[in-house]
Design a protein around this motif. Structure first.
Motif, mmCIF file in Angstrom:
data_model
loop_
_atom_site.group_PDB
_atom_site.id
_atom_site.type_symbol
_atom_site.label_atom_id
_atom_site.label_comp_id
_atom_site.label_asym_id
_atom_site.label_seq_id
_atom_site.Cartn_x
_atom_site.Cartn_y
_atom_site.Cartn_z
ATOM 1 N N MET A 262 -17.322 49.442 -44.329
ATOM 2 C CA MET A 262 -18.520 48.734 -44.761
ATOM 3 C C MET A 262 -18.176 47.261 -44.905
ATOM 4 N N GLU A 263 -19.133 46.433 -44.522
ATOM 5 C CA GLU A 263 -18.955 44.993 -44.685
ATOM 6 C C GLU A 263 -20.237 44.389 -45.242
ATOM 7 N N ILE A 264 -20.072 43.284 -45.953
ATOM 8 C CA ILE A 264 -21.207 42.511 -46.453
ATOM 9 C C ILE A 264 -21.200 41.197 -45.687
ATOM 10 N N ILE A 265 -22.292 40.910 -44.990
ATOM 11 C CA ILE A 265 -22.368 39.677 -44.206
ATOM 12 C C ILE A 265 -23.368 38.719 -44.836
ATOM 13 N N SER A 266 -23.098 37.438 -44.671
ATOM 14 C CA SER A 266 -24.042 36.404 -45.083
ATOM 15 C C SER A 266 -25.082 36.238 -43.995
ATOM 16 N N VAL A 267 -26.317 36.087 -44.406
ATOM 17 C CA VAL A 267 -27.399 35.891 -43.447
ATOM 18 C C VAL A 267 -27.551 34.394 -43.202
ATOM 19 N N GLY A 268 -27.744 34.045 -41.966
ATOM 20 C CA GLY A 268 -28.009 32.671 -41.571
ATOM 21 C C GLY A 268 -29.127 32.654 -40.546
ATOM 22 N N GLU A 269 -29.474 31.492 -40.116
ATOM 23 C CA GLU A 269 -30.593 31.360 -39.182
ATOM 24 C C GLU A 269 -30.347 32.131 -37.880
ATOM 25 N N THR A 270 -29.088 32.262 -37.483
ATOM 26 C CA THR A 270 -28.804 32.948 -36.224
ATOM 27 C C THR A 270 -29.030 34.459 -36.287
ATOM 28 N N ASN A 271 -28.983 35.049 -37.492
ATOM 29 C CA ASN A 271 -29.239 36.492 -37.588
ATOM 30 C C ASN A 271 -30.490 36.789 -38.421
ATOM 31 N N TRP A 272 -31.480 35.938 -38.258
ATOM 32 C CA TRP A 272 -32.741 36.091 -38.979
ATOM 33 C C TRP A 272 -33.428 37.418 -38.652
ATOM 34 N N GLU A 273 -33.239 37.909 -37.421
ATOM 35 C CA GLU A 273 -33.895 39.170 -37.035
ATOM 36 C C GLU A 273 -33.332 40.357 -37.822
ATOM 37 N N SER B 76 -32.079 30.944 -43.344
ATOM 38 C CA SER B 76 -31.204 29.763 -43.314
ATOM 39 C C SER B 76 -30.637 29.380 -44.669
ATOM 40 N N GLY B 77 -31.286 29.779 -45.740
ATOM 41 C CA GLY B 77 -30.849 29.370 -47.068
ATOM 42 C C GLY B 77 -31.399 28.022 -47.506
ATOM 43 N N ARG B 78 -32.142 27.358 -46.636
ATOM 44 C CA ARG B 78 -32.675 26.026 -46.968
ATOM 45 C C ARG B 78 -33.688 26.065 -48.104
ATOM 46 N N GLU B 79 -34.282 27.233 -48.329
ATOM 47 C CA GLU B 79 -35.289 27.341 -49.387
ATOM 48 C C GLU B 79 -34.671 27.711 -50.732
ATOM 49 N N GLY B 80 -33.331 27.661 -50.815
ATOM 50 C CA GLY B 80 -32.661 27.957 -52.080
ATOM 51 C C GLY B 80 -32.331 29.415 -52.271
ATOM 52 N N CYS B 81 -32.496 30.213 -51.232
ATOM 53 C CA CYS B 81 -32.195 31.636 -51.334
ATOM 54 C C CYS B 81 -31.221 32.025 -50.231
ATOM 55 N N ASN B 82 -30.150 32.677 -50.633
ATOM 56 C CA ASN B 82 -29.191 33.190 -49.667
ATOM 57 C C ASN B 82 -29.250 34.707 -49.691
ATOM 58 N N PHE B 83 -29.303 35.293 -48.511
ATOM 59 C CA PHE B 83 -29.348 36.749 -48.389
ATOM 60 C C PHE B 83 -28.026 37.270 -47.845
ATOM 61 N N PHE B 84 -27.733 38.505 -48.239
ATOM 62 C CA PHE B 84 -26.534 39.199 -47.787
ATOM 63 C C PHE B 84 -26.956 40.602 -47.368
ATOM 64 N N ILE B 85 -26.360 41.082 -46.280
ATOM 65 C CA ILE B 85 -26.699 42.403 -45.740
ATOM 66 C C ILE B 85 -25.445 43.269 -45.734
ATOM 67 N N ALA B 86 -25.601 44.512 -46.196
ATOM 68 C CA ALA B 86 -24.524 45.498 -46.113
ATOM 69 C C ALA B 86 -24.657 46.226 -44.787
ATOM 70 N N LYS B 87 -23.519 46.381 -44.104
ATOM 71 C CA LYS B 87 -23.517 47.049 -42.806
ATOM 72 C C LYS B 87 -22.448 48.142 -42.792
ATOM 73 N N ILE B 88 -22.825 49.263 -42.230
ATOM 74 C CA ILE B 88 -21.893 50.352 -41.985
ATOM 75 C C ILE B 88 -21.990 50.684 -40.502
ATOM 76 N N ASP B 89 -20.856 50.629 -39.818
ATOM 77 C CA ASP B 89 -20.836 50.888 -38.366
ATOM 78 C C ASP B 89 -21.899 50.074 -37.640
ATOM 79 N N SER B 90 -21.975 48.800 -37.959
ATOM 80 C CA SER B 90 -22.900 47.814 -37.389
ATOM 81 C C SER B 90 -24.379 48.084 -37.688
ATOM 82 N N GLN B 91 -24.683 49.058 -38.546
ATOM 83 C CA GLN B 91 -26.057 49.332 -38.968
ATOM 84 C C GLN B 91 -26.319 48.660 -40.314
#
Length: 160
Positions: free
Chosen positions: A1-12, A49-64
């Motif tokens: 399992m990994e926790i990734i930071s969300v940025g504009e490139t992975n907005w989808e 992007s985090g420009r609005e003052g909010c940063n999101f993080f996504i948990a992924k297991i086997d790329s899901q």
């Protein structure tokens, strides 16, 4: 399992997991699935992007993507928001890892505390936050998805 930071490139990825959370748990959030479904690509990119003052993080297991959490830090306070884990992954420690990532992020920003609001009838979430060191500071009435709910406001002091 990994926790990734969300940025504009992975907005989808953010869009997909956020819509899944709103659809599966509509009573847990003040936002609605229908409203989020109508956000434009540029709105999703801005959120990611985090420009609005909010940063999101996504948990992924086997790329899901299996969970999401946000940390909002625009008003001089740091708020944990939008916490959700896929029902098939609950009870496996995903939520704990997501909360720990937000705690780390708040510390990186030199925040003194984190607060959140959670429905008092969401017993499993209340237990998780208590396990993570959050303390109840107040309760109040709120309308969530058209229903009146009692919300607990919790806080974690980062300076102790």
């Amino acid at each position: 399992m990994e926790i990734i930071s969300v940025g504009e490139t992975n907005w989808e990825e953010l869009k997909a997991i956020r819509l899944a959370s709103l659809k599966e748990s509509p009573d847990a959030f003040s936002a609605s699935y229908e409203a989020a479904l109508n956000f434009s690509e540029s709105e999703w990119r801005a959120r990611a992007s985090g420009r609005e003052g909010c940063n999101f993080f996504i948990a992924k297991i086997d790329s899901q993507s299996v969970g999401v959490i946000g940390g909002f830090h625009k008003t001089g306070q740091y708020e944990l928001i939008s916490m959700w884990v896929s029902p098939s992954q609950r009870g496996l420690g995903v939520a704990q890892l997501l909360v720990n990532r937000v705690i780390k992020h708040a510390k990186e920003l030199n925040q003194s505390s984190i607060f959140l609001e959670v429905s008092s009838d969401n017993v499993s979430a209340c237990r998780l936050y208590e396990k993570c060191g959050f303390n109840l500071i107040s309760t109040g009435q709120s309308t969530v998805s058209g229903a009146s709910k009692i919300l607990n406001k919790l806080q974690l002091n980062l300076n102790s």
